[in-house]
Design an enzyme around this catalytic site. Structure first.
Site, PDB file in Angstrom:
ATOM      1  N   ARG A 151       0.617  -1.176   0.055  1.00  0.00           N
ATOM      2  CA  ARG A 151       0.045   0.123   0.312  1.00  0.00           C
ATOM      3  C   ARG A 151       0.791   1.346   0.067  1.00  0.00           C
ATOM      4  O   ARG A 151       0.414   2.313  -0.593  1.00  0.00           O
ATOM      5  CB  ARG A 151      -1.130   0.040   1.074  1.00  0.00           C
ATOM      6  CG  ARG A 151      -2.124   0.782   0.994  1.00  0.00           C
ATOM      7  CD  ARG A 151      -3.229   0.893   2.221  1.00  0.00           C
ATOM      8  NE  ARG A 151      -2.701   1.101   3.533  1.00  0.00           N
ATOM      9  CZ  ARG A 151      -3.490   0.728   4.565  1.00  0.00           C
ATOM     10  NH1 ARG A 151      -4.623   0.185   4.466  1.00  0.00           N
ATOM     11  NH2 ARG A 151      -2.938   0.928   5.702  1.00  0.00           N
ATOM     12  N   LYS A 206      -2.821   6.858   1.115  1.00  0.00           N
ATOM     13  CA  LYS A 206      -2.549   7.053   2.471  1.00  0.00           C
ATOM     14  C   LYS A 206      -1.815   8.392   2.696  1.00  0.00           C
ATOM     15  O   LYS A 206      -0.590   7.983   3.066  1.00  0.00           O
ATOM     16  CB  LYS A 206      -2.331   5.975   3.312  1.00  0.00           C
ATOM     17  CG  LYS A 206      -2.528   5.963   4.680  1.00  0.00           C
ATOM     18  CD  LYS A 206      -2.375   4.654   5.682  1.00  0.00           C
ATOM     19  CE  LYS A 206      -2.329   4.701   6.878  1.00  0.00           C
ATOM     20  NZ  LYS A 206      -3.635   5.007   7.574  1.00  0.00           N
ATOM     21  N   GLU A 255     -16.348   6.179   4.258  1.00  0.00           N
ATOM     22  CA  GLU A 255     -15.571   5.774   5.536  1.00  0.00           C
ATOM     23  C   GLU A 255     -15.464   6.816   6.247  1.00  0.00           C
ATOM     24  O   GLU A 255     -15.881   7.959   6.066  1.00  0.00           O
ATOM     25  CB  GLU A 255     -14.169   5.372   4.921  1.00  0.00           C
ATOM     26  CG  GLU A 255     -13.212   6.314   4.430  1.00  0.00           C
ATOM     27  CD  GLU A 255     -11.937   5.983   3.795  1.00  0.00           C
ATOM     28  OE1 GLU A 255     -11.434   5.200   4.565  1.00  0.00           O
ATOM     29  OE2 GLU A 255     -11.291   6.715   2.999  1.00  0.00           O
TER      30      GLU A 255
END
Ligand SMILES: Cc1ncc(COP(=O)(O)O)c(C=O)c1O
Length: 331
Positions: A73, A175, A209
């Site tokens: 990720r 992220k 989210e």
């Protein structure tokens, strides 16, 4: 007990990309980092990070949970931010090197060692607002953490926000620090105005989210959660909980969930909702707030299935149950 993430091990693993290649893993003091004030990251937010954990088992072994997922990720976030390409083998080695060095400091259950890999653009180039950094730095910080639920389990209150967004639509699966800065103001506003713990971002009614966790609706034997797309972060905990739920015979529906369906289902007795993420694993949600009205989820209390799923994941992480999916890396 110190706040989550506020205590650091005195050293970190670090590697520098000079525009051509990565330096080998070095272990240096974690108390400071020297950067040019014109560094790309400080002006144009060329930064991404990860969060994963190492666990101390009863037999003394220390194991890292799903490291390959977090490494992949970070590589994906870096690519989407036009940062230099991450050497995934190097990053894995940096993580295992620094965790091995501080293995004795990994707290016993219910504590763990939180691991924070970070990648930043270091080129001193304030003219590069629309161009990528050529140099960068990766480092891995360690922070011992205690029991997230030490104050007791409390069902959270979420504000459903159907007008705002957590971050720019194309940045959801990255992220990156900027996404967290972007979610902060709506979250603080929801805390002050309706005493919400978090905002559940639902742009145009699409349940996505919160600022730092994925959302799961648990209706009897079925878990419903948004199918993966580029608008939100693909949580490792989300994937782990869904895998364990399928393994336990539950039905997992990864699909679009709209606010109207969420509120309708939440009203049913026995319905549960939870937030998934590395820090809390699975945190129960008791109340949804939408357009000035409060909707209890089921009976509004901590859900039994939520606790059962959390325990199943925790038991695997701490080696109490079998690592049947090969998720643990020995340090
Ligand atoms: C925005 C966001 N969504 C979801 C998650 C959950 O991801 P993970 O389960 O990999 O920790 C996090 C936390 O890391 C997050 O910051």
């Amino acid at each position: 007990m110190a706040a989550f993430g506020s205590v650091f091990m005195p050293e970190m693993a670090i590697s520098w990309f000079d525009g051509t290649q990565w330096s080998g893993t070095e272990v240096v003091s974690s108390s400071s980092l020297q950067l040019h004030p014109g560094a790309h990251v400080l002006h144009y937010s060329s930064t991404c990070f990860e969060g994963l954990k190492a666990f101390r088992h009863e037999d003394g072994n220390v194991k890292i949970f799903r490291m390959d997922r977090n490494v992949a990720r970070l590589a994906q976030s870096s690519e989407l931010l036009s940062l230099p390409k991450v050497d995934q083998a190097l990053l894995s080695e940096m993580i295992t090197t620094i965790v091995a060095r501080f293995a004795a400091e990994v707290p016993a259950r219910p504590g763990s060692m939180y691991i924070r890999p970070t990648h930043i653009g270091t080129e001193a180039a304030i003219g590069k607002a629309a161009a990528p950094t050529t140099t960068s730095c990766m480092y891995v910080l360690l922070s011992p953490v205690g029991d997230y639920f030490a104050g007791g389990d409390r069902a959270l209150r979420l504000l459903l926000d159907d007008s705002g967004m957590r971050c720019a639509a194309h940045m959801g699966m990255v992220k990156s620090g900027g996404n967290y800065a972007s979610a902060l103001r709506p979250t603080l506003k929801a805390k002050a105005e309706v005493q919400a713990d978090q905002v559940l971002f639902c742009p145009g009614g699409d349940v996505q989210e919160t600022g730092a966790a994925n959302f799961l609706l648990i209706d009897g034997d079925e878990i419903i959660t948004k199918a993966l797309d580029s608008s939100f972060l693909h949580g490792v905990t989300r994937d782990s909980i869904l895998t364990l739920a399928r393994d336990a015979g539950m039905k997992v529906s990864e699909r679009e969930l709209r606010i109207e369906e969420l509120l309708e289902r939440a009203a049913k007795p026995g319905c549960e909702a939870a937030l998934s993420g590395t820090a809390a694993v699975l945190a129960p949600v008791g109340t949804l707030i939408h357009q000035g009205k409060e909707y209890p989820v089921g009976n509004g209390a901590v859900g039994a299935t939520t606790l059962k799923l959390r325990k199943a994941l925790n038991d695997l992480q701490w080696g109490v149950s079998e690592d049947k999916f090969g998720w643990l890396t020995q340090v």
